[in-house]
Design a protein around this motif. Structure first.
Motif, PDB file in Angstrom:
ATOM      1  N   ASN A  16       0.793  -1.233   0.000  1.00 20.75           N
ATOM      2  CA  ASN A  16       0.000   0.000   0.000  1.00 20.75           C
ATOM      3  C   ASN A  16       0.823   1.280   0.000  1.00 20.75           C
ATOM      4  O   ASN A  16       0.284   2.357  -0.252  1.00 20.75           O
ATOM      5  N   ARG A  17       2.119   1.169   0.329  1.00 15.87           N
ATOM      6  CA  ARG A  17       2.923   2.406   0.328  1.00 15.87           C
ATOM      7  C   ARG A  17       4.412   2.069   0.183  1.00 15.87           C
ATOM      8  O   ARG A  17       4.809   0.899   0.242  1.00 15.87           O
ATOM      9  N   ILE A  19       8.158   1.263  -0.725  1.00 16.31           N
ATOM     10  CA  ILE A  19       8.845   0.390  -1.687  1.00 16.31           C
ATOM     11  C   ILE A  19       7.892  -0.682  -2.216  1.00 16.31           C
ATOM     12  O   ILE A  19       7.913  -1.019  -3.402  1.00 16.31           O
ATOM     13  N   ARG A  40      -2.483  -4.378   5.411  1.00 14.39           N
ATOM     14  CA  ARG A  40      -3.284  -4.620   6.620  1.00 14.39           C
ATOM     15  C   ARG A  40      -4.661  -3.991   6.465  1.00 14.39           C
ATOM     16  O   ARG A  40      -5.639  -4.536   6.945  1.00 14.39           O
ATOM     17  N   TYR A 151      16.857  -3.464  14.607  1.00 13.39           N
ATOM     18  CA  TYR A 151      16.393  -3.539  13.210  1.00 13.39           C
ATOM     19  C   TYR A 151      17.482  -4.187  12.354  1.00 13.39           C
ATOM     20  O   TYR A 151      17.206  -5.075  11.532  1.00 13.39           O
ATOM     21  N   THR A 186      10.828   7.025   2.035  1.00 13.30           N
ATOM     22  CA  THR A 186       9.504   6.499   2.387  1.00 13.30           C
ATOM     23  C   THR A 186       9.196   6.930   3.819  1.00 13.30           C
ATOM     24  O   THR A 186      10.038   7.493   4.508  1.00 13.30           O
TER      25      THR A 186
HETATM   26  N1  LIG Z   1      13.022   3.104   3.524  1.00 12.78           N
HETATM   27  C1  LIG Z   1      14.248   2.668   3.719  1.00 12.78           C
HETATM   28  O1  LIG Z   1      15.183   3.477   3.889  1.00 12.78           O
HETATM   29  C2  LIG Z   1      14.555   1.191   3.694  1.00 12.78           C
HETATM   30  C3  LIG Z   1      15.904   0.814   3.612  1.00 12.78           C
HETATM   31  C4  LIG Z   1      16.222  -0.537   3.615  1.00 12.78           C
HETATM   32  C5  LIG Z   1      15.223  -1.474   3.674  1.00 12.78           C
HETATM   33  N2  LIG Z   1      13.910  -1.074   3.745  1.00 12.78           N
HETATM   34  C6  LIG Z   1      12.904  -2.133   3.826  1.00 12.78           C
HETATM   35  O2  LIG Z   1      12.000  -1.999   2.752  1.00 12.78           O
HETATM   36  C7  LIG Z   1      10.740  -2.557   3.109  1.00 12.78           C
HETATM   37  C8  LIG Z   1       9.644  -1.542   2.808  1.00 12.78           C
HETATM   38  O3  LIG Z   1       9.853  -0.399   3.638  1.00 12.78           O
HETATM   39  P1  LIG Z   1       9.398   1.082   3.232  1.00 12.78           P
HETATM   40  O4  LIG Z   1      10.610   1.913   3.272  1.00 12.78           O
HETATM   41  O5  LIG Z   1       8.554   1.052   2.014  1.00 12.78           O
HETATM   42  O6  LIG Z   1       8.558   1.452   4.539  1.00 12.78           O
HETATM   43  P2  LIG Z   1       7.065   1.940   4.792  1.00 12.78           P
HETATM   44  O7  LIG Z   1       6.686   3.012   3.844  1.00 12.78           O
HETATM   45  O8  LIG Z   1       7.028   2.199   6.249  1.00 12.78           O
HETATM   46  O9  LIG Z   1       6.184   0.657   4.427  1.00 12.78           O
HETATM   47  C9  LIG Z   1       6.175  -0.475   5.251  1.00 12.78           C
HETATM   48  C10 LIG Z   1       5.105  -1.406   4.737  1.00 12.78           C
HETATM   49  O10 LIG Z   1       5.098  -2.578   5.560  1.00 12.78           O
HETATM   50  C11 LIG Z   1       3.752  -2.793   5.998  1.00 12.78           C
HETATM   51  N3  LIG Z   1       3.694  -3.497   7.273  1.00 12.78           N
HETATM   52  C12 LIG Z   1       4.201  -3.121   8.478  1.00 12.78           C
HETATM   53  N4  LIG Z   1       3.875  -4.023   9.414  1.00 12.78           N
HETATM   54  C13 LIG Z   1       3.146  -4.995   8.803  1.00 12.78           C
HETATM   55  C14 LIG Z   1       2.513  -6.180   9.224  1.00 12.78           C
HETATM   56  N5  LIG Z   1       2.545  -6.572  10.516  1.00 12.78           N
HETATM   57  N6  LIG Z   1       1.862  -6.945   8.315  1.00 12.78           N
HETATM   58  C15 LIG Z   1       1.803  -6.568   7.012  1.00 12.78           C
HETATM   59  N7  LIG Z   1       2.349  -5.426   6.542  1.00 12.78           N
HETATM   60  C16 LIG Z   1       3.023  -4.649   7.430  1.00 12.78           C
HETATM   61  C17 LIG Z   1       3.171  -1.386   6.107  1.00 12.78           C
HETATM   62  O11 LIG Z   1       1.761  -1.465   6.185  1.00 12.78           O
HETATM   63  P3  LIG Z   1       0.864  -0.362   6.971  1.00 12.78           P
HETATM   64  O12 LIG Z   1       0.637   0.743   6.007  1.00 12.78           O
HETATM   65  O13 LIG Z   1      -0.364  -1.090   7.359  1.00 12.78           O
HETATM   66  O14 LIG Z   1       1.677   0.085   8.169  1.00 12.78           O
HETATM   67  C18 LIG Z   1       3.704  -0.784   4.814  1.00 12.78           C
HETATM   68  O15 LIG Z   1       2.939  -1.205   3.734  1.00 12.78           O
HETATM   69  C19 LIG Z   1      10.851  -2.928   4.594  1.00 12.78           C
HETATM   70  O16 LIG Z   1      11.120  -4.294   4.719  1.00 12.78           O
HETATM   71  C20 LIG Z   1      12.029  -2.096   5.054  1.00 12.78           C
HETATM   72  O17 LIG Z   1      12.647  -2.648   6.196  1.00 12.78           O
HETATM   73  C21 LIG Z   1      13.565   0.216   3.754  1.00 12.78           C
END
Ligand SMILES: NC(=O)c1ccc[n+]([C@@H]2O[C@H](COP(=O)([O-])OP(=O)(O)OC[C@H]3O[C@@H](n4cnc5c(N)ncnc54)[C@H](OP(=O)(O)O)[C@@H]3O)[C@@H](O)[C@H]2O)c1
Length: 246
Positions: A16-17, A19, A40, A151, A186
């Motif tokens: 939904n948001r 990456i 979710r 983390y 993000t």
């Molecule tokens: N942004 C960065 O700098 C970065 C760097 C390295 C790795 N990553 C990794 O990339 C991935 C995506 O992160 P993002 O940056 O796109 O972060 P984000 O915008 O915070 O998105 C996180 C996503 O995970 C979902 N989520 C969280 N808890 C959950 C659960 N219990 N069950 C199902 N879905 C759940 C969230 O859903 P809700 O909307 O319901 O909360 C949201 O869709 C993650 O694994 C993160 O660790 C991110």
């Protein structure tokens, strides 16, 4: 092993948001037949549903809930590509005094959630002619950043799970990709004062990696530098990241 996106069916957690949303769009824009977009709160997928119509199937999924995973696995029984993207980043370390709680939360979602979801699809993916399991770790999974120590530990566990999966699935129909992003613009990284790449660039590079059969994916500007440094000297990266402690 190269996996063509064209005509494939995928499932993306956390679609939904951030990456996950960018990867969902990139899959559909690059010829995927259908994407099970998991969230979710399925209402948060409305804009994607409007844009992609029937090719996007909204699925309610909380990776910390066993029943929710079982429901998603039975709905999406025809996938070729699993994208383990859902994650949380709860900062924590010994000095903060929240080591235990933050370790628990980061592991519940990032490690147990990912493991359970993969387990639910492991045998189904073997049926596909050519399949992929894509798991989002982090550069912090290659070396620990003390401000986000727990983390980092959870993402190191993802790195190890990916390696194990790859070994189990060697010579099979399933490509196993580990993705190691640096800071990406993000919601998760909104408090991080560093130069950030875009989720769209990450998604573009993930798609390319699947198509090219690349196993270790460094999908943004910083991660490409860290990835090269890590290949040359893991200790140097540990020392560099260890300096990010205040
Ligand atoms: N942004 C960065 O700098 C970065 C760097 C390295 C790795 N990553 C990794 O990339 C991935 C995506 O992160 P993002 O940056 O796109 O972060 P984000 O915008 O915070 O998105 C996180 C996503 O995970 C979902 N989520 C969280 N808890 C959950 C659960 N219990 N069950 C199902 N879905 C759940 C969230 O859903 P809700 O909307 O319901 O909360 C949201 O869709 C993650 O694994 C993160 O660790 C991110």
């Amino acid at each position: 092993m190269k996996v063509s996106i064209n005509g494939k069916t995928a499932l993306v957690s956390g679609a939904n948001r951030g990456i996950g949303k960018a990867i969902t769009e990139a899959l559909l824009d690059n010829g995927a037949k259908k994407v099970y977009a998991c969230a979710r709160n399925v209402a948060s997928l409305n804009d994607l549903s409007t844009k992609y119509g029937d090719r996007l199937v909204p699925v309610e999924l909380d990776v910390t809930k066993d029943e929710s995973i079982a429901n998603a696995a039975s709905t999406a029984s025809d996938i070729d590509i699993l994208v383990n993207n859902a994650g949380v980043m709860v900062p924590g370390n010994f000095a903060y005094g929240n080591m235990l709680e933050s370790m628990k939360t980061n592991f519940e979602v990032n490690v147990w959630g990912l493991t359970k979801l993969t387990d639910a699809f492991f045998n189904k993916l073997k049926i596909s002619e050519s399949a992929a399991i894509v798991s989002i770790s982090s550069v912090a999974g290659l070396a620990n950043m003390p401000l986000i120590s727990t983390y980092s530990a959870s993402k190191a566990a993802v790195h190890s799970i990916v390696q194990g999966l790859r070994g189990e699935l060697r010579d099979s129909n399933v490509l196993v990709c580990g993705v190691y992003p640096g800071p990406i613009d993000t919601e998760m990284a909104k408090g991080i004062e560093m130069e950030k790449d875009t989720p769209e660039n990450v998604a573009k590079n993930v798609i390319q990696a699947i198509e090219d059969g690349v196993e270790d994916v460094f999908p943004d500007v910083m991660s490409k530098q860290v990835g090269a440094g890590y290949m040359a000297s893991p200790k140097a990266v540990e020392t560099q990241f260890g300096g990010f402690s205040s």
